[in-house]
Scaffold this active site. Structure first.
Site, PDB file in Angstrom:
ATOM      1  N   TYR A 197     -35.905 -11.848 109.506  1.00  0.00           N
ATOM      2  CA  TYR A 197     -36.708 -10.639 109.297  1.00  0.00           C
ATOM      3  C   TYR A 197     -38.025 -10.708 110.087  1.00  0.00           C
ATOM      4  O   TYR A 197     -38.367  -9.792 110.834  1.00  0.00           O
ATOM      5  CB  TYR A 197     -36.994 -10.459 107.796  1.00  0.00           C
ATOM      6  N   ASP A 253     -40.189  -0.609 100.190  1.00  0.00           N
ATOM      7  CA  ASP A 253     -39.655  -1.023  98.883  1.00  0.00           C
ATOM      8  C   ASP A 253     -40.686  -0.791  97.780  1.00  0.00           C
ATOM      9  O   ASP A 253     -40.387  -0.222  96.726  1.00  0.00           O
ATOM     10  CB  ASP A 253     -39.263  -2.511  98.902  1.00  0.00           C
ATOM     11  N   THR A 273     -37.591   0.564 110.035  1.00  0.00           N
ATOM     12  CA  THR A 273     -38.507   1.538 110.652  1.00  0.00           C
ATOM     13  C   THR A 273     -39.876   1.494 109.981  1.00  0.00           C
ATOM     14  O   THR A 273     -40.857   1.901 110.587  1.00  0.00           O
ATOM     15  CB  THR A 273     -37.945   2.970 110.520  1.00  0.00           C
ATOM     16  N   ASP A 274     -39.941   0.998 108.734  1.00  0.00           N
ATOM     17  CA  ASP A 274     -41.220   1.128 108.000  1.00  0.00           C
ATOM     18  C   ASP A 274     -42.368   0.372 108.677  1.00  0.00           C
ATOM     19  O   ASP A 274     -43.438   0.929 108.910  1.00  0.00           O
ATOM     20  CB  ASP A 274     -41.082   0.789 106.512  1.00  0.00           C
ATOM     21  N   SER A 280     -38.361 -16.485  82.806  1.00  0.00           N
ATOM     22  CA  SER A 280     -37.364 -15.564  83.372  1.00  0.00           C
ATOM     23  C   SER A 280     -35.968 -16.045  83.014  1.00  0.00           C
ATOM     24  O   SER A 280     -35.616 -17.202  83.285  1.00  0.00           O
ATOM     25  CB  SER A 280     -37.501 -15.507  84.892  1.00  0.00           C
TER      26      SER A 280
END
Ligand code: GLA
Length: 386
Positions: A223, A173, A34-35, A66
């Site tokens: 996406y 996010d 929905t964002d 990392s």
């Protein structure tokens, strides 16, 4: 974790770290996709995430290591000579952040050593990419005293993801990782960016996160296709309605709205986003009223909608949701971008021991392996921790 990351830092960079930062993963209770359609979302930060130990360098190099990508070794990026082009590696987020800051004429006049480690479950779909981007912005903003406020950093992190990485994600996010608080979910309208904190201390209930162990990145998933489909539908509906986003439309007019679309796929996509944004409002009220039966029902409805109308689920996730419901959960749904990651389950504390035992049996019978779960609580957003 703090001592661990400091030790790894010392071993790799041969100097002591000056500071340690933390950036959490996130879970969206409800409000899937929905964002970027200008709707409501209800995420929270988990109490696991990425840790970074940092020290200042007096040359023009950013050196990053990392633990989760240790085969890459220490990657060196020279501010003076790097081209800041995407390399399809984890450190793209650092390249993208530096590029954005330089475009804002912010002067990075020296380098940094950065050592990263994560305790986020692998393949859990908890948005480790947004956590990394927000972490790097927190570090650089603090070390260089740029004074960028939280919302500016949130918007910059989204821009890096959209423009540099190439994922047309929304702002959820980054926003929750920036603004998240302990014991709170964040109810956010992604169009106005108005937000409020909602208590997430669930009396006699728990939220359990179960990992599908299917890793995927938004870049390689469908996406961006969903983003494109909804923007195509928006263009058609804008001929009739004066709207900026699909979620400006009212769920009460759904039938009439859908009758304006001839494409069956677009109809389904629009139905999902409009009903989902409405479900977020109801879920907020359910949480405020401590109505967990209703909350559970909304989670399961959200999953059905994600599966049937938005088509972002996966057979494994659907089966996992079914198993949760068969084992007496109040509700269950996939979280995040879809196609993998985790499911979120609402369970009564009086039944949780039995739930875990029985789910373990059902999961192993179905998938032939052990299931990975976490009982999750809302933790803080990104910050300096040492
Ligand atoms: C990803 C994106 C978010 C949001 C969710 C789905 O996490 O980064 O912007 O669209 O998927 O709700």
């Amino acid at each position: 974790m703090i001592n661990h990351i400091k030790n790894v830092f010392k071993e790799k960079f041969m100097v002591k770290a000056n500071k340690v930062y933390f950036s959490p993963g996130r879970v969206n209770i409800i409000g899937g996709h929905t964002d970027y359609n200008g709707g409501n979302v209800l995420p929270f930060c988990v109490d696991k995430g990425l840790f970074a130990a940092v020290s200042i360098r007096d040359d023009s190099k950013f050196k990053i290591f990392s633990e989760n990508f240790n085969l890459e070794g220490i990657v060196s990026i020279d501010l003076a000579t790097s081209k800041f082009e995407r390399k399809d590696r984890y450190f793209d987020y650092l390249l993208g952040v530096i590029k954005e800051l330089e475009m804002m004429d912010l002067n990075l006049d020296h380098g940094l050593n950065i050592c990263l480690s994560s305790n986020l479950p692998v393949g859990g779909g908890l948005s480790s990419s947004a956590a990394l981007c927000m972490l790097l912005l927190e570090i650089i903003n603090d070390e260089f005293e740029f004074g960028l406020d939280c919302l500016t950093r949130v918007k910059l992190a989204r821009k890096v993801e959209n423009d540099f990485i190439g994922v047309n994600c929304g702002i959820m996010d980054q926003f929750v990782i920036g603004f998240g608080k302990k014991d709170k979910a964040v109810f956010l309208n992604a169009k106005t960016l108005d937000y409020e904190y909602v208590d997430l201390v669930l009396d006699d209930y728990s939220l359990v996160l179960i990992n599908s162990q299917i890793s995927r990145t938004l870049k390689t998933s469908k996406y961006n296709d969903r983003q494109k489909e909804t923007s195509d539908a928006l263009k058609i509906l804008q001929k009739t309605y004066k709207i900026d986003y699909l979620c400006d439309l009212n769920v009460k007019d759904l039938e009439q709205i859908l009758s304006l679309l001839s494409d069956q796929t677009l109809k389904k996509r629009v139905k999902h986003v409009i009903t989902e944004s409405n479900r977020v409002e109801i879920a907020k009220t359910a949480l405020n009223n401590h109505d967990y039966q209703l909350l559970g029902k909304l989670l399961t409805e959200a999953h059905q909608s994600a599966k049937d109308d938005y088509e972002i689920s996966a057979p494994v996730l659907d089966k996992m949701v079914d198993l949760a419901l068969e084992n007496n959960a109040l509700g269950a749904k996939m979280i995040g971008g879809g196609f993998g990651g985790s499911i979120l389950v609402l369970v009564s504390n009086y039944e949780i021991t039995e739930f875990i035992e029985n789910y373990q049996k059902s999961f192993t019978k179905e998938f032939g392996k052990k299931f990975i779960y976490n009982i999750v609580n809302a933790g803080t957003g990104v910050k300096l921790i040492d």
